[in-house]
Scaffold this active site. Structure first.
Site, PDB file in Angstrom:
ATOM      1  N   ARG A 139      -7.905  -1.996 -17.536  1.00  0.00           N
ATOM      2  CA  ARG A 139      -8.463  -3.307 -17.871  1.00  0.00           C
ATOM      3  C   ARG A 139      -9.907  -3.270 -18.352  1.00  0.00           C
ATOM      4  O   ARG A 139     -10.445  -4.306 -18.725  1.00  0.00           O
ATOM      5  CB  ARG A 139      -8.345  -4.243 -16.666  1.00  0.00           C
ATOM      6  CG  ARG A 139      -6.921  -4.357 -16.202  1.00  0.00           C
ATOM      7  CD  ARG A 139      -6.636  -5.528 -15.313  1.00  0.00           C
ATOM      8  NE  ARG A 139      -5.256  -5.400 -14.905  1.00  0.00           N
ATOM      9  CZ  ARG A 139      -4.853  -4.717 -13.825  1.00  0.00           C
ATOM     10  NH1 ARG A 139      -5.734  -4.146 -13.038  1.00  0.00           N
ATOM     11  NH2 ARG A 139      -3.580  -4.624 -13.545  1.00  0.00           N
ATOM     12  N   GLY A 199      -2.045   0.343  -5.586  1.00  0.00           N
ATOM     13  CA  GLY A 199      -0.995   1.080  -4.870  1.00  0.00           C
ATOM     14  C   GLY A 199      -0.381   0.296  -3.722  1.00  0.00           C
ATOM     15  O   GLY A 199       0.240   0.883  -2.845  1.00  0.00           O
ATOM     16  N   GLY A 200      -0.539  -1.015  -3.746  1.00  0.00           N
ATOM     17  CA  GLY A 200      -0.043  -1.858  -2.660  1.00  0.00           C
ATOM     18  C   GLY A 200       1.464  -1.828  -2.496  1.00  0.00           C
ATOM     19  O   GLY A 200       1.990  -2.253  -1.467  1.00  0.00           O
ATOM     20  N   GLU A 201       2.169  -1.303  -3.479  1.00  0.00           N
ATOM     21  CA  GLU A 201       3.631  -1.188  -3.387  1.00  0.00           C
ATOM     22  C   GLU A 201       4.048   0.190  -2.875  1.00  0.00           C
ATOM     23  O   GLU A 201       5.240   0.501  -2.834  1.00  0.00           O
ATOM     24  CB  GLU A 201       4.273  -1.447  -4.753  1.00  0.00           C
ATOM     25  CG  GLU A 201       4.485  -2.917  -5.064  1.00  0.00           C
ATOM     26  CD  GLU A 201       3.205  -3.711  -5.119  1.00  0.00           C
ATOM     27  OE1 GLU A 201       2.303  -3.329  -5.885  1.00  0.00           O
ATOM     28  OE2 GLU A 201       3.077  -4.694  -4.367  1.00  0.00           O
ATOM     29  N   TRP A 249      -7.320  -4.095  -6.597  1.00  0.00           N
ATOM     30  CA  TRP A 249      -7.077  -3.673  -7.980  1.00  0.00           C
ATOM     31  C   TRP A 249      -7.573  -4.633  -9.053  1.00  0.00           C
ATOM     32  O   TRP A 249      -7.060  -4.611 -10.172  1.00  0.00           O
ATOM     33  CB  TRP A 249      -5.604  -3.337  -8.172  1.00  0.00           C
ATOM     34  CG  TRP A 249      -4.595  -4.382  -7.781  1.00  0.00           C
ATOM     35  CD1 TRP A 249      -4.050  -4.551  -6.550  1.00  0.00           C
ATOM     36  CD2 TRP A 249      -3.992  -5.356  -8.639  1.00  0.00           C
ATOM     37  NE1 TRP A 249      -3.140  -5.578  -6.574  1.00  0.00           N
ATOM     38  CE2 TRP A 249      -3.088  -6.095  -7.834  1.00  0.00           C
ATOM     39  CE3 TRP A 249      -4.121  -5.691  -9.979  1.00  0.00           C
ATOM     40  CZ2 TRP A 249      -2.317  -7.139  -8.339  1.00  0.00           C
ATOM     41  CZ3 TRP A 249      -3.354  -6.739 -10.490  1.00  0.00           C
ATOM     42  CH2 TRP A 249      -2.467  -7.455  -9.676  1.00  0.00           C
ATOM     43  N   ASN A 267      -1.779  -7.502  -1.419  1.00  0.00           N
ATOM     44  CA  ASN A 267      -0.746  -7.794  -0.436  1.00  0.00           C
ATOM     45  C   ASN A 267      -0.666  -6.737   0.670  1.00  0.00           C
ATOM     46  O   ASN A 267      -0.956  -5.570   0.447  1.00  0.00           O
ATOM     47  CB  ASN A 267       0.623  -7.869  -1.121  1.00  0.00           C
ATOM     48  CG  ASN A 267       1.020  -6.554  -1.774  1.00  0.00           C
ATOM     49  OD1 ASN A 267       0.547  -6.223  -2.846  1.00  0.00           O
ATOM     50  ND2 ASN A 267       1.876  -5.792  -1.116  1.00  0.00           N
ATOM     51  N   ASP A 310       4.156 -11.284  -1.420  1.00  0.00           N
ATOM     52  CA  ASP A 310       3.405 -10.475  -2.378  1.00  0.00           C
ATOM     53  C   ASP A 310       2.376 -11.293  -3.144  1.00  0.00           C
ATOM     54  O   ASP A 310       2.200 -11.121  -4.340  1.00  0.00           O
ATOM     55  CB  ASP A 310       4.375  -9.782  -3.363  1.00  0.00           C
ATOM     56  CG  ASP A 310       3.689  -8.721  -4.215  1.00  0.00           C
ATOM     57  OD1 ASP A 310       2.584  -8.299  -3.847  1.00  0.00           O
ATOM     58  OD2 ASP A 310       4.263  -8.333  -5.253  1.00  0.00           O
ATOM     59  N   ASP A 312      -0.950 -11.335  -3.613  1.00  0.00           N
ATOM     60  CA  ASP A 312      -2.266 -10.691  -3.575  1.00  0.00           C
ATOM     61  C   ASP A 312      -3.396 -11.696  -3.838  1.00  0.00           C
ATOM     62  O   ASP A 312      -3.272 -12.541  -4.722  1.00  0.00           O
ATOM     63  CB  ASP A 312      -2.400  -9.648  -4.690  1.00  0.00           C
ATOM     64  CG  ASP A 312      -1.370  -8.556  -4.656  1.00  0.00           C
ATOM     65  OD1 ASP A 312      -0.183  -8.857  -4.842  1.00  0.00           O
ATOM     66  OD2 ASP A 312      -1.752  -7.393  -4.467  1.00  0.00           O
ATOM     67  N   ARG A 337      -3.171 -16.759  -5.873  1.00  0.00           N
ATOM     68  CA  ARG A 337      -1.769 -16.532  -6.233  1.00  0.00           C
ATOM     69  C   ARG A 337      -0.815 -17.360  -5.357  1.00  0.00           C
ATOM     70  O   ARG A 337       0.308 -17.646  -5.747  1.00  0.00           O
ATOM     71  CB  ARG A 337      -1.488 -15.024  -6.069  1.00  0.00           C
ATOM     72  CG  ARG A 337      -0.193 -14.513  -6.641  1.00  0.00           C
ATOM     73  CD  ARG A 337      -0.292 -13.001  -6.805  1.00  0.00           C
ATOM     74  NE  ARG A 337       1.000 -12.351  -6.908  1.00  0.00           N
ATOM     75  CZ  ARG A 337       1.179 -11.049  -7.154  1.00  0.00           C
ATOM     76  NH1 ARG A 337       0.127 -10.267  -7.332  1.00  0.00           N
ATOM     77  NH2 ARG A 337       2.369 -10.510  -7.235  1.00  0.00           N
TER      78      ARG A 337
END
Lengths: 541, 253
Positions: A139, A199-201, A249, A267, A310, A312, A337
């Site tokens: 970004r 890397g929250g997933e 992120w 999240n 989820d 975030d 969100r």
């Protein structure tokens, strides 16, 4: 052959000189960006010196050449084609006529801001076994002096010479094989490069880091999930804190008077199966206020305790000072969100205003401290449970904007819904750890999406401009009385910042996943947006 | 480049057929798919227009046709797109995802259908008048979806629901829009596409129209289907025949 080459070069040079103004011919492009310049970035609106324009992240430009009266005359000046076909989420920087554009997957180029002509390119070599949940994105960069700082998908932070593209240092921030990655533009604060992690997933443990700009040496790390030595660790059942996510992120903001960095966290993990991490899961889905010198947490505000959708809190904090109920307050504005808009006191973290800005069905409202009052029966289930907002959120990481002239907060909002599922899942290092999922109930065309202008004093809607759902574009406000934005159907448009009236639009042919910026060279104002994998720049005749 | 292609071909040549395709493999593959692929492709694999991830349930893939090809795509991703692979996973787990993805496509042998496909074909072109609006293999009307490979996308039960209750699922492409122009004239037709500023329509005479929304007096969406229910004019056994015919319309891989 040799003579032909010389002739060609001479003609190119003559043509260039003929098109340039005297100032451009006599002044070199680019000069080092000191901390003083960053501190007062709004005083040089011809540049775009950081991801959100200024340290308060307002995404407001004082440039007025392009205004409500002439925006309809904007025309394409140049386009830069990113070679990798992926979606561009970049917000380029502009420094004295040089534009720095990041590309998918983790590359950066420097081009002339008047023509798109290339100065240099840096390609970051990546391993072939990356762990990427949501696209190979980058970004943007940060700058200090004549050094750029870039996050990479293999979780490195790279310092790059802004004049040549040569690497000054390249450090590993975290181990990508464990699911860590980096996509966001860093934020320079004094002599530090502050940067988050994705890397929250993947069951990571999130953090926010600060590195010496000169050496790349780490100065501090703030874990976004406190360890067992801290009482807030008890907000995670058992050992769930170890794999609890809470990444960082997107880019934050900074208040130099308070010396506080503001940053959002993502999240808790696993995303949808909250049963394995009972508790509030601090400091996931929170706004953090962090001492810039020590990295100590000054205060936090958790938007969504024990999140199971989820949602975030990966939004850019926007700072301003305003009169609220007869009292001057230093505030932070945040459309989350989870569907609620918040105004917080940024000195203390006190909750001041909170109200839905988009369709939400999961909470009855917020209590006096801003904590959501959950609606019963809205948790993910094995068979699926329909809830608003969707997993993508009422808004997401795409930047909002604030105009100190209209005193309005602008945000891209989505009134969607999705069906949320829960699944049992064991943690395996380096694999996705989500514990469920979400899927569409209806086609997106069934739902409403709009740019909404909110009054941050009470969260009231002042106007909205409907767009095709679901836009992932950021917004830009200008002193020309304009709000620029993009849409999922590939439009770039300008609205009247006071009324929301559409004043100009153009079809760019691909989805806009980036945020616009504006700058000027030789007195000519430009507006830039990435769509698809092309960076488009517009100007007046 | 040549050597890379050779490596890919060699990998494909190792195993054209999936060595991990038992029921257990499919179940294991489903878990990995939902964890690693579900965010973009959907937990059910039906794709997501927003992420650009295609529907994986119709047995037809943009970048692979064989199991070995699917293996390569799932492992390595597709260069130059947002599709990333799971190259960190051991081969057997990649094969299990291949098995799961294959299982998403209903096969003719999976169903014992009551109806007769040949009779259904006659009904389609005759009494049912389906051909008035639907194209099959290049012939038919344009006012409804092309059904040439509908059997790849819908299972027999879904096809029965489509016939009996056309409003159960109406894709936005087949909504009806009613446009009133500035001069008061009205155009009604199917909504070919719509964006923030414009809309495109095919009217009942199959003419193509483009409208700028700001030029219109009004724009009305009708999100139901213009198709009548098959139960209005056909018997239960005739509907069985139509289901059998429609399910036979497939592009076999």
């Amino acid at each position: 052959m040799k003579q032909w080459i010389v002739t060609l070069m001479l003609s190119a040079s003559a043509a260039s000189a003929g098109q340039s103004s005297p100032s451009a011919a006599s002044m070199p492009s680019f000069s080092p960006v000191t901390w003083e310049r960053l501190l007062h970035a709004s005083d040089e609106p011809h540049n775009w010196l950081m991801y959100s324009g200024t340290l308060d992240s307002q995404r407001f430009s004082r440039l007025t050449t392009v205004s409500k009266d002439n925006v309809s005359k904007l025309e394409l000046k140049w386009a830069y084609q990113i070679p990798e076909i992926d979606r561009a989420e970049t917000v380029p920087l502009v420094v004295d006529g040089v534009m720095f554009i990041t590309e998918s997957p983790s590359n950066v180029v420097a081009v002339d801001a008047r023509t798109g002509g290339l100065y240099w390119r840096y390609d970051h070599e990546l391993p072939d076994d990356l762990r990427i949940c949501c696209g190979r994105n980058n970004r943007g960069v940060a700058i200090l002096g004549d050094t750029l700082f870039m996050s990479t998908l293999d979780a490195h932070l790279v310092a790059i010479d802004a004049r040549t593209g040569s690497v000054r240092w390249d450090i590993e921030v975290a181990d990508y094989t464990k699911g860590y990655s980096k996509t966001a533009a860093p934020l320079v604060v004094k002599d530090l490069v502050v940067t988050g992690i994705a890397g929250g997933e993947y069951g990571i443990r999130g953090f926010l880091d600060a590195y010496h700009a000169d050496s790349g040496e780490r100065v501090w790390r703030l874990h976004t999930i406190p360890g067992p030595e801290h009482p807030d660790n008890k907000t995670w059942a058992g050992d769930s804190w170890r794999t609890g996510g809470a990444p960082t992120w997107i880019t934050g903001a900074y208040d130099p008077d308070l010396n506080l960095i503001y940053w959002g966290t993502g999240n808790p993990g696993p995303d949808w199966n909250g049963e394995v991490r009972l508790g509030d899961n601090l400091y996931s889905d929170s706004a953090l206020a962090v001492n810039a010198d020590s990295g100590e947490l000054q205060w936090y505000f958790q938007f969504t305790p024990w999140d199971v959708h989820d949602w975030d809190a990966i939004q850019v904090p926007i700072l301003t000072d305003m009169n609220l109920s007869g009292q001057s307050r230093k505030v932070m504005m945040w459309a989350n969100r989870n569907g609620f808009y918040y105004t917080l006191d940024r000195v203390t973290g006190e909750f001041l205003v909170g109200t839905p800005f988009a369709l939400q069905t999961w909470a009855q409202g917020l209590d006096e401290k801003g904590r959501p009052i959950r609606e019963p029966g809205k948790l993910p289930t094995t068979d699926g449970n329909v809830v608003s907002p969707s997993v993508g959120g009422a808004t997401n990481w795409w930047s909002a904007a604030y105009s100190p002239e209209t005193e309005l907060f602008y945000v891209n909002a989505f009134d969607g819904e999705q069906e949320f599922f829960i699944r049992e899942q064991e943690y395996r290092e380096g694999e996705q750890f989500t514990g469920g999922g979400a899927q569409n109930v209806e086609p997106n065309d069934k739902y409403k999406s709009a740019v909404r202008a909110l009054d941050p004093r009470d969260g009231a809607l002042r106007w909205e401009f409907p767009i095709q759902p679901r836009s992932t574009s950021g917004l830009l406000a200008t002193a020309g009385g304009l709000v620029f934005g993009g849409s999922v159907d590939g439009y770039f448009y300008a609205l009247d910042a006071a009324t929301g009236e559409e004043l100009w639009h153009i079809a760019l042919g691909s989805r806009v996943h980036a945020a616009p910026l504006t700058y000027a060279v030789d007195g000519e104002q430009y507006v830039t947006i990435a769509a698809g994998n092309v960076v488009f720049t517009f100007g007046l005749d | 480049m040549f050597s890379l292609m050779s490596v890919g071909a060699a990998t494909s040549g190792l195993a054209q057929d999936n060595p991990y395709d038992t029921t257990v493999d499919i179940r294991m593959g489903a878990r990995l798919f939902q964890a690693e692929c579900g965010r973009c492709h959907g937990l059910d694999g039906k794709g997501n227009d927003e992420t650009g991830a295609p529907d994986l349930t119709n047995g037809s893939f943009r970048s692979a046709s064989t199991d070995a090809g699917l293996f390569n795509v799932i492992r390595d991703g597709i260069s130059g797109t947002t599709m990333v692979g799971i190259s960190w996973a051991p081969d057997n787990r990649v094969w299990q995802v291949v098995a799961y993805v294959r299982s998403l496509n209903p096969q003719t042998g999976d169903y014992d259908l009551a109806g007769d496909a040949d009779s259904g074909a006659r009904l389609f072109r005759g009494k049912g008048e389906c051909v008035t609006c639907h194209i099959v293999n290049g012939a038919g009307g344009r006012l409804g979806p092309d059904l040439s490979t509908i059997g790849n996308r819908r299972d027999p039960e879904e096809l029965r629901i489509d016939l009996m209750d056309p409003n159960e699922t109406v894709e936005p492409r087949w909504w009806t829009v009613k446009v009133v122009r500035a001069d008061g004239s009205v155009i009604t037709g199917s909504r070919m596409s719509e964006d923030t500023f414009t809309v495109r329509v095919m009217d009942d005479a199959e003419n193509l129209w483009h409208f700028v929304k700001s030029d219109l007096r009004s724009l009305e969406r009708v999100e139901t289907s213009p198709m009548p229910s098959a139960s209005d004019g056909l018997s239960a056994s005739e509907i069985d025949d139509l289901v059998a015919y429609l399910f036979s319309l497939r592009k076999e891989s």
